[in-house]
Design a protein around this motif. Structure first.
Motif, short mmCIF file in Angstrom:
data_model
loop_
_atom_site.label_atom_id
_atom_site.label_comp_id
_atom_site.label_asym_id
_atom_site.label_seq_id
_atom_site.Cartn_x
_atom_site.Cartn_y
_atom_site.Cartn_z
N UNK A 71 40.81 30.97 22.29
CA UNK A 71 41.43 30.06 21.32
C UNK A 71 42.94 29.98 21.49
N UNK A 72 43.50 30.87 22.32
CA UNK A 72 44.94 30.89 22.58
C UNK A 72 45.19 30.18 23.92
N UNK A 73 45.70 28.95 23.84
CA UNK A 73 45.83 28.12 25.05
C UNK A 73 46.77 28.72 26.08
N UNK A 74 47.85 29.32 25.65
CA UNK A 74 48.81 29.90 26.59
C UNK A 74 48.18 31.08 27.35
N UNK A 75 47.39 31.88 26.65
CA UNK A 75 46.71 32.99 27.31
C UNK A 75 45.69 32.49 28.32
N UNK A 76 44.99 31.41 27.99
CA UNK A 76 44.00 30.85 28.90
C UNK A 76 44.68 30.30 30.15
N UNK A 77 45.79 29.58 29.98
CA UNK A 77 46.52 29.02 31.12
C UNK A 77 47.04 30.15 32.03
N UNK A 78 47.53 31.21 31.43
CA UNK A 78 48.05 32.34 32.21
C UNK A 78 46.93 33.01 33.00
N UNK A 79 45.76 33.16 32.38
CA UNK A 79 44.64 33.80 33.06
C UNK A 79 44.13 32.96 34.22
N UNK A 80 44.25 31.64 34.13
CA UNK A 80 43.74 30.73 35.17
C UNK A 80 44.74 30.50 36.30
N UNK A 81 45.94 31.08 36.19
CA UNK A 81 46.95 30.88 37.24
C UNK A 81 46.50 31.53 38.54
N UNK A 82 46.53 30.75 39.63
CA UNK A 82 46.17 31.29 40.93
C UNK A 82 44.68 31.48 41.13
N UNK A 83 43.87 30.81 40.32
CA UNK A 83 42.40 30.99 40.35
C UNK A 83 41.74 29.86 41.12
N UNK A 84 40.78 30.20 41.95
CA UNK A 84 40.01 29.24 42.73
C UNK A 84 38.75 28.80 41.98
N UNK A 85 38.09 29.77 41.31
CA UNK A 85 36.83 29.49 40.63
C UNK A 85 36.78 30.25 39.31
N UNK A 86 36.28 29.60 38.28
CA UNK A 86 36.12 30.23 36.96
C UNK A 86 34.65 30.32 36.62
N UNK A 87 34.22 31.54 36.26
CA UNK A 87 32.89 31.75 35.69
C UNK A 87 33.09 31.91 34.18
N UNK A 88 32.79 30.85 33.45
CA UNK A 88 33.05 30.85 32.00
C UNK A 88 31.81 31.39 31.27
N UNK A 89 31.82 32.71 30.96
CA UNK A 89 30.67 33.38 30.36
C UNK A 89 30.93 33.82 28.93
N UNK A 90 32.15 33.68 28.44
CA UNK A 90 32.50 34.18 27.10
C UNK A 90 31.82 33.36 26.01
N UNK A 91 31.33 34.05 24.99
CA UNK A 91 30.71 33.39 23.83
C UNK A 91 30.59 34.42 22.71
N UNK A 92 30.58 33.98 21.45
CA UNK A 92 30.39 34.92 20.34
C UNK A 92 28.95 35.43 20.32
N UNK A 93 28.74 36.50 19.59
CA UNK A 93 27.41 37.05 19.39
C UNK A 93 26.52 35.99 18.74
N UNK A 94 25.37 35.69 19.36
CA UNK A 94 24.50 34.63 18.84
C UNK A 94 23.90 34.95 17.48
N UNK A 95 23.89 36.25 17.10
CA UNK A 95 23.27 36.61 15.82
C UNK A 95 24.22 36.42 14.63
N UNK A 96 25.50 36.16 14.91
CA UNK A 96 26.48 35.97 13.83
C UNK A 96 26.37 34.55 13.29
N UNK A 97 26.11 34.42 12.02
CA UNK A 97 25.93 33.10 11.40
C UNK A 97 27.26 32.61 10.84
N UNK A 98 28.12 32.14 11.75
CA UNK A 98 29.45 31.69 11.36
C UNK A 98 29.79 30.46 12.21
#
Length: 565
Positions: A71-98
């Motif tokens: 949710x922090x755009x600056x952190x995401x941009x920094x993490x993607x610097x110099x990256x060739x491929x992204x495996x986007x696997x992050x997600x909240x716990x599916x059992x949380x009803x929010x």
């Protein structure tokens, strides 16, 4: 920072269950240095990771960890610097009803990833989706294909936001040269999972895994975690191949399974049996469970303001556990070159072996004998009254019924009944002794002698002496007038003994014995709950805190069936 000229691969949610296996696989393949992104401030390795390829890669610089909130755009941009491929696997716990949580991470977080990939010149983006994006929670799916549309309404916020994120990923294909695709792994399992097996075992220990909802024939597709990681690598390689292969692979979603559908309840039973627990056998019709869920929901609406917990038994979960959910992986095989590395039976074997600490015998050994078994002497009597040996229990009940019909119901006294029993026994032994060694071609076993073994005789004599000395010591303490608690216990015990002694033989056989066969069994199955209730009503002691929780992962509050979403 790492060498600016070297291109990395980024794994978001890199400390998740399936992501850990993917990170391990990427390090071993050594195609790219691996950047692991997760929400923790730093990476905490488990002992086997410190000594494994991950620990070595972090030490050598072939892997690195970054703290990132999607949710922090600056952190995401920094993490993607110099990256060739992204495996986007992050997600909240599916059992949380929010809904807000799922939307902010699955949708807005995915938008941030897409924007970062576009700006940072990332070449390939593989998104980990879910088969639940095409599941409405009501109708089963049999051999589902990727052309199935999203339902008008999803089963929960997790599924609906996953579908929305998946659509964003597919739409982003071709943006500034970015190639994308979506992976939909079905019901992931394997070593290291802290949801399915641990929560299934916790439910079995509480007696919640005895029933099959429906006819037990509903089919499911399950996917071993190593095969899920392999599917992600196959997707990346297909996108990187160029030409027709890349064009056919990009901008698509793919169902990933072990390609071996199995009955859902058989799969669960194999886990339970493999760890020493009983498989569910009793089938309960779906309509009965739906009616029960409806009543529980009604009760919850009334009692929720007074602290009643949200019930786990809901109509949507009943449908999930009783419907078909199988998916065709032909498209992944054709366009990504995906084939499972580990077959289902081998995957089950590996997973069961990895949870040796959750085996039934280990749990029983750590917990010790139940109070019901200890009260019954932990021997053959305990086996009979606690139904541990069904044949022995039923055989004993038939003998007692025969004893009652022939010796008790006619109105005989105890001495007369026992005397007649010995007479019958003597006649049986005499006739058995007169029989030839072989009768009608069958061997006749002879009873050569009936006697106590020396060890048993000594143990019996020692028990009698200890009991006598204990009783004498108790009487001495009572006579001194210094132990009022012992006096109350002794009087109470003798009063109960007098009450039992006043029961007639007929009442004993028709009321006390049948009740004992039920009461001891129920108490052993619900020992913690009954003891807890007694302690709340009569605070007469505290249970061992080390044995209070049967959940091997107390920080995980979900139920096992939430893992299939």
């Amino acid at each position: 920072m790492a060498d600016e000229l070297e291109r990395w691969c980024l794994v978001t949610g890199g400390r998740g269950f399936a992501a850990r296996r993917l990170v391990d696989m990427l390090i071993r393949y050594d195609m790219y240095p691996v950047r692991i992104a997760d929400t923790g401030p730093d990476i905490k390795l488990e002992p086997h990771e410190e000594k494994g390829v991950l620990g070595q890669a972090l030490h050598s610089g072939r892997a690195q960890y970054v703290s990132m909130d999607l949710r922090n755009k600056s952190q995401v941009f920094k993490a993607c610097h110099g990256v060739e491929v992204v495996y986007h696997m992050a997600a909240p716990d599916s059992s949380i009803n929010n809904h807000q949580l799922h939307y902010s991470i699955n949708v807005h977080g995915t938008k941030n990833i897409i924007d970062a990939c576009s700006v940072q010149n990332v070449k390939r983006l593989i998104y980990t989706s879910s088969p639940s994006v095409v599941f409405d929670g009501k109708h089963g799916i049999f051999e589902g294909v990727e052309s199935m549309p999203y339902p008008a309404k999803h089963i929960d916020s997790y599924s609906s936001t996953k579908a929305e994120a998946e659509a964003l990923i597919i739409k982003a294909n071709g943006m500034n040269g970015l190639l994308t695709c979506c992976i939909r792994p079905s019901s992931i399992f394997g070593p290291g999972d802290k949801l399915l097996v641990p929560s299934l075992v916790a439910a079995a220990r509480k007696g919640r895994c005895k029933y099959i909802i429906g006819n037990g024939k509903n089919m499911y597709d399950f996917t071993y975690v190593e095969n899920v990681a392999h599917a992600h690598v196959c997707a990346e390689r297909a996108l990187a191949s160029g030409g027709t292969v890349s064009k056919r692979a990009a901008g698509e979603a793919y169902f990933i399974t072990n390609m071996e559908p199995i009955r859902f309840w058989e799969f669960m039973s194999l886990f339970l049996e493999g760890l020493g627990y009983k498989r569910p056998k009793t089938k309960v019709p779906v309509f009965i469970m739906m009616l029960l869920a409806f009543l529980i929901q009604r009760i919850y609406r009334v009692l929720a303001p007074y602290g009643m917990r949200v019930p786990h038994l809901t109509s949507s979960r009943i449908r999930i556990l009783s419907c078909n959910r199988t998916f065709c992986s032909f498209k992944a095989n054709d366009r990504l070159g995906y084939r499972p590395l580990v077959p289902l039976q081998e995957a089950l074997k590996r997973t069961i072996e990895s949870y040796s600490d959750l085996r039934a015998e280990v749990y029983l050994k750590s917990k010790g004998a139940s109070k019901a078994a200890a009260c019954l002497g932990n021997g053959i009597v305990a086996d009979i009254f606690l139904w541990r040996d069904i044949k022995l229990t039923i055989g004993t009940q038939l003998i007692l019924c025969a004893f009652y019909v022939n010796l008790v119901s006619p109105g005989n006294t105890m001495i007369t009944a026992i005397s007649k029993l010995f007479i019958i026994g003597s006649v049986f032994l005499f006739i058995q002794g007169k029989l030839p060694d072989k009768l009608l071609g069958c061997s006749v076993e002879k009873i050569s002698e009936v006697r106590f073994a020396d060890t048993m005789a000594r143990q019996t004599a020692l028990s009698l002496v200890l009991s006598w000395n204990c009783a004498a010591h108790s009487l001495k303490s009572i006579s001194s007038g210094s132990d009022s608690v012992l006096f109350i216990k002794t009087v109470s015990f003798l009063s109960i003994l007098a009450l039992v002694g006043s029961v007639s033989m007929q009442s004993f056989f028709t009321k006390v014995l049948p009740f004992s066969f039920i009461a001891f069994y129920i108490y052993e199955q619900m020992e913690d709950k009954i003891d807890g209730f007694v302690q709340r009503v009569l605070p007469i002691g505290r249970s061992n805190p080390n044995l209070e929780s049967s959940n091997p992962y107390p920080d995980k509050k979900h139920e096992w069936y939430t893992w299939i979403i």
